[in-house]
Motif scaffolding. Structure first.
Motif: not given
Length: 140
Positions: A86-109
Protein backbone atom coordinates in the motif's frame (compact mmCIF):
# COMPACT_ATOMS: atom_id res chain seq x y z
CA UNK A 1 20.60 21.36 -1.42
CA UNK A 2 17.05 20.10 -0.77
CA UNK A 3 14.58 22.40 0.92
CA UNK A 4 13.59 20.97 4.33
CA UNK A 5 10.21 19.25 4.46
CA UNK A 6 7.57 21.15 6.44
CA UNK A 7 6.30 20.02 9.81
CA UNK A 8 2.84 18.56 10.44
CA UNK A 9 1.78 21.85 12.06
CA UNK A 10 2.95 23.84 9.03
CA UNK A 11 1.12 21.42 6.75
CA UNK A 12 -2.18 21.82 8.63
CA UNK A 13 -1.78 25.61 8.78
CA UNK A 14 -1.72 25.95 4.98
CA UNK A 15 -4.79 27.31 3.17
CA UNK A 16 -7.19 24.90 1.45
CA UNK A 17 -6.00 26.15 -1.97
CA UNK A 18 -2.56 24.68 -1.23
CA UNK A 19 -3.97 21.12 -1.12
CA UNK A 20 -1.45 18.73 -2.65
CA UNK A 21 0.95 21.50 -3.61
CA UNK A 22 4.55 20.51 -4.29
CA UNK A 23 5.37 21.20 -0.63
CA UNK A 24 2.55 19.00 0.61
CA UNK A 25 3.46 16.26 -1.83
CA UNK A 26 7.07 16.43 -0.59
CA UNK A 27 5.81 16.13 3.00
CA UNK A 28 3.83 12.97 2.24
CA UNK A 29 6.59 11.52 0.03
CA UNK A 30 9.01 11.94 2.95
CA UNK A 31 6.49 10.48 5.43
CA UNK A 32 5.73 7.45 3.23
CA UNK A 33 9.41 6.87 2.46
CA UNK A 34 10.31 6.91 6.16
CA UNK A 35 7.42 4.53 6.95
CA UNK A 36 8.55 2.26 4.12
CA UNK A 37 12.14 2.13 5.42
CA UNK A 38 10.99 1.43 8.98
CA UNK A 39 8.61 -1.29 7.80
CA UNK A 40 11.31 -2.90 5.62
CA UNK A 41 13.62 -3.06 8.66
CA UNK A 42 10.88 -4.68 10.80
CA UNK A 43 10.08 -7.21 8.07
CA UNK A 44 13.77 -8.07 7.69
CA UNK A 45 14.17 -8.47 11.47
CA UNK A 46 11.06 -10.67 11.77
CA UNK A 47 12.11 -12.78 8.80
CA UNK A 48 15.57 -13.25 10.33
CA UNK A 49 14.01 -14.19 13.68
CA UNK A 50 11.86 -16.79 11.92
CA UNK A 51 14.94 -18.25 10.23
CA UNK A 52 16.87 -18.37 13.50
CA UNK A 53 14.06 -20.21 15.30
CA UNK A 54 13.52 -22.94 12.70
CA UNK A 55 14.72 -26.00 14.62
CA UNK A 56 14.13 -25.44 18.30
CA UNK A 57 14.55 -28.70 20.23
CA UNK A 58 12.28 -29.30 23.19
CA UNK A 59 9.33 -31.21 24.50
CA UNK A 60 5.97 -31.27 22.71
CA UNK A 61 4.68 -28.23 24.63
CA UNK A 62 7.75 -26.18 23.67
CA UNK A 63 7.46 -27.23 20.03
CA UNK A 64 3.72 -26.43 20.01
CA UNK A 65 4.28 -23.06 21.61
CA UNK A 66 7.10 -22.28 19.18
CA UNK A 67 4.89 -23.27 16.23
CA UNK A 68 2.05 -21.07 17.48
CA UNK A 69 4.48 -18.14 17.78
CA UNK A 70 5.82 -18.89 14.30
CA UNK A 71 2.28 -18.80 12.85
CA UNK A 72 1.67 -15.46 14.59
CA UNK A 73 4.92 -14.08 13.13
CA UNK A 74 3.95 -15.27 9.65
CA UNK A 75 0.54 -13.55 9.91
CA UNK A 76 2.24 -10.37 11.09
CA UNK A 77 4.71 -10.53 8.21
CA UNK A 78 1.83 -10.98 5.78
CA UNK A 79 0.04 -7.88 7.17
CA UNK A 80 3.24 -5.86 7.05
CA UNK A 81 3.89 -6.96 3.46
CA UNK A 82 0.37 -5.79 2.51
CA UNK A 83 1.08 -2.43 4.17
CA UNK A 84 4.39 -2.20 2.30
CA UNK A 85 2.47 -2.76 -0.96
CA UNK A 86 0.00 0.00 0.00
CA UNK A 87 2.89 2.37 0.73
CA UNK A 88 4.41 1.59 -2.67
CA UNK A 89 1.01 2.20 -4.32
CA UNK A 90 0.76 5.53 -2.46
CA UNK A 91 4.22 6.55 -3.65
CA UNK A 92 3.16 5.64 -7.21
CA UNK A 93 0.01 7.76 -6.83
CA UNK A 94 2.20 10.64 -5.62
CA UNK A 95 4.39 10.28 -8.71
CA UNK A 96 1.28 10.22 -10.95
CA UNK A 97 -0.38 13.20 -9.24
CA UNK A 98 -3.32 11.13 -7.94
CA UNK A 99 -2.29 11.04 -4.27
CA UNK A 100 -4.63 12.68 -1.80
CA UNK A 101 -7.73 12.31 -3.96
CA UNK A 102 -10.52 9.78 -3.43
CA UNK A 103 -10.43 6.93 -5.94
CA UNK A 104 -14.23 6.81 -5.90
CA UNK A 105 -15.24 10.48 -6.06
CA UNK A 106 -12.08 12.34 -7.11
CA UNK A 107 -12.59 14.70 -4.14
CA UNK A 108 -9.73 15.55 -1.74
CA UNK A 109 -9.27 12.94 1.00
CA UNK A 110 -8.08 15.61 3.44
CA UNK A 111 -4.82 16.28 5.21
CA UNK A 112 -5.94 15.07 8.65
CA UNK A 113 -7.09 11.71 7.25
CA UNK A 114 -3.85 11.34 5.28
CA UNK A 115 -1.82 12.12 8.39
CA UNK A 116 -3.65 9.35 10.27
CA UNK A 117 -3.59 6.92 7.34
CA UNK A 118 -1.10 8.01 4.67
CA UNK A 119 -2.12 5.08 2.44
CA UNK A 120 -5.82 6.08 2.37
CA UNK A 121 -7.38 5.97 -1.09
CA UNK A 122 -10.94 6.87 -0.12
CA UNK A 123 -12.44 9.91 1.57
CA UNK A 124 -14.11 9.31 4.92
CA UNK A 125 -17.55 9.48 3.28
CA UNK A 126 -16.63 6.99 0.54
CA UNK A 127 -15.04 4.65 3.12
CA UNK A 128 -18.19 4.79 5.27
CA UNK A 129 -20.34 3.96 2.21
CA UNK A 130 -18.04 1.04 1.40
CA UNK A 131 -18.30 -0.27 4.98
CA UNK A 132 -22.11 0.08 4.95
CA UNK A 133 -22.29 -1.94 1.74
CA UNK A 134 -19.96 -4.58 3.22
CA UNK A 135 -22.15 -4.81 6.36
CA UNK A 136 -25.31 -5.03 4.26
CA UNK A 137 -23.85 -7.77 2.06
CA UNK A 138 -22.64 -9.60 5.18
CA UNK A 139 -26.15 -9.57 6.65
CA UNK A 140 -27.73 -11.30 3.67
Amino acid sequence: MNKPVMTEEQLLAQPAEAYMSEEQQAFFRDLLTRERESLRERIDEEFQALRNNDNIPGDAADVGSAEEHRQWQLRMLEREKKLLDKIDESLDRLANGDYGYCEETGEPIGLRRLLLRPTATLSIEAKERQEQIERHVGET
